[in-house]
Design an enzyme around this catalytic site. Structure first.
Site, PDB file in Angstrom:
ATOM      1  N   MET A  39       1.967   5.050   8.938  1.00 19.92           N
ATOM      2  CA  MET A  39       0.938   5.244   7.929  1.00 19.92           C
ATOM      3  C   MET A  39       0.695   6.728   7.691  1.00 19.92           C
ATOM      4  O   MET A  39       0.602   7.515   8.637  1.00 19.92           O
ATOM      5  CB  MET A  39      -0.366   4.565   8.359  1.00 19.92           C
ATOM      6  CG  MET A  39      -1.497   4.733   7.353  1.00 19.92           C
ATOM      7  SD  MET A  39      -3.047   3.933   7.860  1.00 19.92           S
ATOM      8  CE  MET A  39      -2.638   2.217   7.553  1.00 19.92           C
ATOM      9  N   HIS A  63      -4.958   9.975   6.046  1.00 23.11           N
ATOM     10  CA  HIS A  63      -5.759  10.431   4.912  1.00 23.11           C
ATOM     11  C   HIS A  63      -7.210  10.030   5.119  1.00 23.11           C
ATOM     12  O   HIS A  63      -7.525   9.150   5.945  1.00 23.11           O
ATOM     13  CB  HIS A  63      -5.226   9.813   3.609  1.00 23.11           C
ATOM     14  CG  HIS A  63      -5.266   8.311   3.596  1.00 23.11           C
ATOM     15  ND1 HIS A  63      -6.347   7.593   3.144  1.00 23.11           N
ATOM     16  CD2 HIS A  63      -4.348   7.378   3.997  1.00 23.11           C
ATOM     17  CE1 HIS A  63      -6.091   6.291   3.249  1.00 23.11           C
ATOM     18  NE2 HIS A  63      -4.895   6.125   3.773  1.00 23.11           N
ATOM     19  N   TRP A 122     -13.825  -1.248  -0.615  1.00 25.71           N
ATOM     20  CA  TRP A 122     -12.849  -1.476   0.456  1.00 25.71           C
ATOM     21  C   TRP A 122     -13.177  -2.746   1.237  1.00 25.71           C
ATOM     22  O   TRP A 122     -14.309  -3.035   1.569  1.00 25.71           O
ATOM     23  CB  TRP A 122     -12.848  -0.278   1.415  1.00 25.71           C
ATOM     24  CG  TRP A 122     -11.730  -0.337   2.417  1.00 25.71           C
ATOM     25  CD1 TRP A 122     -10.476   0.177   2.294  1.00 25.71           C
ATOM     26  CD2 TRP A 122     -11.789  -0.957   3.708  1.00 25.71           C
ATOM     27  NE1 TRP A 122      -9.738  -0.086   3.425  1.00 25.71           N
ATOM     28  CE2 TRP A 122     -10.506  -0.783   4.310  1.00 25.71           C
ATOM     29  CE3 TRP A 122     -12.776  -1.643   4.408  1.00 25.71           C
ATOM     30  CZ2 TRP A 122     -10.215  -1.262   5.573  1.00 25.71           C
ATOM     31  CZ3 TRP A 122     -12.481  -2.136   5.667  1.00 25.71           C
ATOM     32  CH2 TRP A 122     -11.209  -1.936   6.239  1.00 25.71           C
ATOM     33  N   ASP A 127       0.848  -1.188   0.000  1.00 21.93           N
ATOM     34  CA  ASP A 127       0.000   0.000   0.000  1.00 21.93           C
ATOM     35  C   ASP A 127       0.885   1.239   0.000  1.00 21.93           C
ATOM     36  O   ASP A 127       1.912   1.294   0.701  1.00 21.93           O
ATOM     37  CB  ASP A 127      -0.907  -0.004   1.227  1.00 21.93           C
ATOM     38  CG  ASP A 127      -2.061  -0.988   1.089  1.00 21.93           C
ATOM     39  OD1 ASP A 127      -2.292  -1.474  -0.047  1.00 21.93           O
ATOM     40  OD2 ASP A 127      -2.714  -1.280   2.106  1.00 21.93           O
ATOM     41  N   ARG A 146     -10.771   8.379   3.622  1.00 21.94           N
ATOM     42  CA  ARG A 146     -11.069   7.286   2.705  1.00 21.94           C
ATOM     43  C   ARG A 146     -11.360   7.850   1.322  1.00 21.94           C
ATOM     44  O   ARG A 146     -12.034   8.864   1.157  1.00 21.94           O
ATOM     45  CB  ARG A 146     -12.253   6.461   3.206  1.00 21.94           C
ATOM     46  CG  ARG A 146     -12.431   5.183   2.373  1.00 21.94           C
ATOM     47  CD  ARG A 146     -13.528   4.299   2.951  1.00 21.94           C
ATOM     48  NE  ARG A 146     -13.287   3.956   4.346  1.00 21.94           N
ATOM     49  CZ  ARG A 146     -12.408   3.045   4.743  1.00 21.94           C
ATOM     50  NH1 ARG A 146     -11.658   2.416   3.855  1.00 21.94           N
ATOM     51  NH2 ARG A 146     -12.258   2.787   6.031  1.00 21.94           N
ATOM     52  N   ASP A 193       0.481   4.072   1.282  1.00 23.42           N
ATOM     53  CA  ASP A 193       0.477   4.916   2.487  1.00 23.42           C
ATOM     54  C   ASP A 193       1.247   4.304   3.656  1.00 23.42           C
ATOM     55  O   ASP A 193       1.158   4.796   4.784  1.00 23.42           O
ATOM     56  CB  ASP A 193      -0.956   5.228   2.915  1.00 23.42           C
ATOM     57  CG  ASP A 193      -1.784   3.979   3.195  1.00 23.42           C
ATOM     58  OD1 ASP A 193      -1.247   2.856   3.043  1.00 23.42           O
ATOM     59  OD2 ASP A 193      -2.968   4.116   3.558  1.00 23.42           O
ATOM     60  N   GLU A 201     -10.305  -8.357   0.572  1.00 21.59           N
ATOM     61  CA  GLU A 201      -9.417  -9.056  -0.365  1.00 21.59           C
ATOM     62  C   GLU A 201      -8.207  -9.673   0.320  1.00 21.59           C
ATOM     63  O   GLU A 201      -7.733 -10.749  -0.076  1.00 21.59           O
ATOM     64  CB  GLU A 201      -8.972  -8.121  -1.502  1.00 21.59           C
ATOM     65  CG  GLU A 201      -7.993  -7.030  -1.124  1.00 21.59           C
ATOM     66  CD  GLU A 201      -8.659  -5.801  -0.525  1.00 21.59           C
ATOM     67  OE1 GLU A 201      -7.931  -4.829  -0.238  1.00 21.59           O
ATOM     68  OE2 GLU A 201      -9.892  -5.815  -0.336  1.00 21.59           O
ATOM     69  N   ASP A 202      -7.705  -9.028   1.375  1.00 25.70           N
ATOM     70  CA  ASP A 202      -6.554  -9.580   2.099  1.00 25.70           C
ATOM     71  C   ASP A 202      -6.949 -10.815   2.905  1.00 25.70           C
ATOM     72  O   ASP A 202      -6.181 -11.783   2.995  1.00 25.70           O
ATOM     73  CB  ASP A 202      -5.949  -8.527   3.024  1.00 25.70           C
ATOM     74  CG  ASP A 202      -5.350  -7.360   2.251  1.00 25.70           C
ATOM     75  OD1 ASP A 202      -4.693  -7.611   1.227  1.00 25.70           O
ATOM     76  OD2 ASP A 202      -5.562  -6.214   2.665  1.00 25.70           O
TER      77      ASP A 202
END
Length: 349
Positions: A290, A293, A260, A198, A295, A200, A263-264
């Site tokens: 991180m 931010h 969101w 990712d 979403r 971020d 998937e992981d």
């Protein structure tokens, strides 16, 4: 009178021939023999350096060529298991405004087109492709490039960075972007390891090595957002590494997790279903910071994804790399990365 002169000349000729014959036989083994003057000099010279020269082997021109070639073509050794230039804990901050040009000027001189690097003085232990799912995160990407490239260089990786940008403003599909990155990276180089990262998340300790292992590996163990505590024993998001063989074995990510979440967890299920387990580095070095931010728009939580996670066993063989469909619209190769803009075929509605 003439007879006397002839007799004298004859006697002189006989005397001359006699002397010449004596001189030849006498000089046969003598250093006074004229043709042996050069030989004599060598013999005398050997009294000065003869013993040294006895230990010197003359080198033929062909041998010089072969030896020179062998020296210049001496194979590189494998890079050390522990890279020698690691520094340990790092100071990472995101308050500084960084634009791509500044980052390129600071980091770019060490890189090749496409965000590629390989150590010059040893053979990297692994060839690693970094796959970053992306959309509208340029500020975050600049931070990532600024910190990660120096870390990866110190880790002596043979690596490339692939930013997979989803075109348009349809529902985001992080998992599908990572499948696309895997396929596209393999078109360019024989990568052995794939780091799905990712944009971020930035490591704050360079001893957290970006290398694949015998098991799929979860690197982002301790994130500041979660007080550096692992959120779940089955967590596999953020930054994860799989070898080419491991990723093929699980048929990659599912392509059907739109929006969101989930998937992981589905990937973790796939790993378990294929008889593998995950590994993690020590949480003291596997720390990440991180970038804060909001979403993203069109990446809202999808409640359907929680249901899909329960169906991994039914979908693993038909939903993944073997069902991947997309269109590559643009490929930009910068010294910092390979930036691919793709159409992920967002379903209507």
């Amino acid at each position: 009178m003439q007879e006397k002169i002839f007799s004298v000349l004859a006697l002189f000729a006989l005397f001359t021939m006699t002397c010449f014959i004596v001189f030849i036989f006498h000089g046969k083994d003598s250093d006074l023999m004229l043709p042996s003057i050069r030989q004599y000099m060598v013999k005398r010279n050997r009294t000065f350096f003869g013993k040294i020269m006895d230990h010197v082997r003359p080198t033929r021109p062909s041998e010089v060529s072969q030896n020179t070639t062998a020296t210049s073509a001496k194979p590189l050794e494998l890079c050390p298991d522990t890279p020698p230039n690691l520094v340990g804990p790092l100071l990472v901050e995101f308050e500084t405004k960084r634009n791509l040009e500044d980052v390129r000027n600071q980091v770019g001189p060490l890189l090749q087109q496409g965000g590629r690097f390989k150590p010059a003085n040893c053979i990297a232990r692994q060839k690693v492709a970094f796959i970053i799912p992306f959309r509208n995160r340029s500020e975050h990407l600049n931070h990532w490039l600024y910190y990660l490239h120096p870390i990866l260089i110190r880790q002596q990786l043979d690596y490339g960075v692939y930013v997979i940008n989803q075109e348009g403003d349809g529902v985001f599909n992080r998992a599908k972007l990572m499948n696309i990155g895997f396929v596209e990276a393999l078109h360019e180089y024989d990568y052995e390891c794939f780091a799905f990262a990712d944009v971020d998340l930035v490591p704050i300790d360079d001893r957290n090595l970006y290398r694949c292992s015998d098991h799929p590996r979860h690197l982002s163990v301790a994130i500041d957002k979660f007080n550096y505590i692992l959120s779940s024993k089955t967590a596999f998001g953020g930054v994860s590494l799989l070898s080419k063989e491991q990723f093929l074995k699980v048929n990659g990510f599912s392509n059907t997790f739109w929006g969101w979440g989930g998937e992981d967890d589905d990937l973790y299920n796939r790993i378990v279903l294929r008889g593998m387990s995950i590994s993690r580095p020590d949480s003291q070095i596997a720390k990440y910071k991180m970038i804060k931010h909001q979403r993203d728009v069109h990446n809202e939580v999808n409640p359907k994804n929680a249901v899909k996670v329960q169906e991994t066993q039914n979908d693993i063989d038909t939903d993944g790399l073997n069902s991947l469909n997309y269109t590559t619209n643009e490929i930009l190769r910068d010294v910092m990365y390979t930036f691919m803009t793709v159409d992920v075929q967002v379903p209507a509605g």
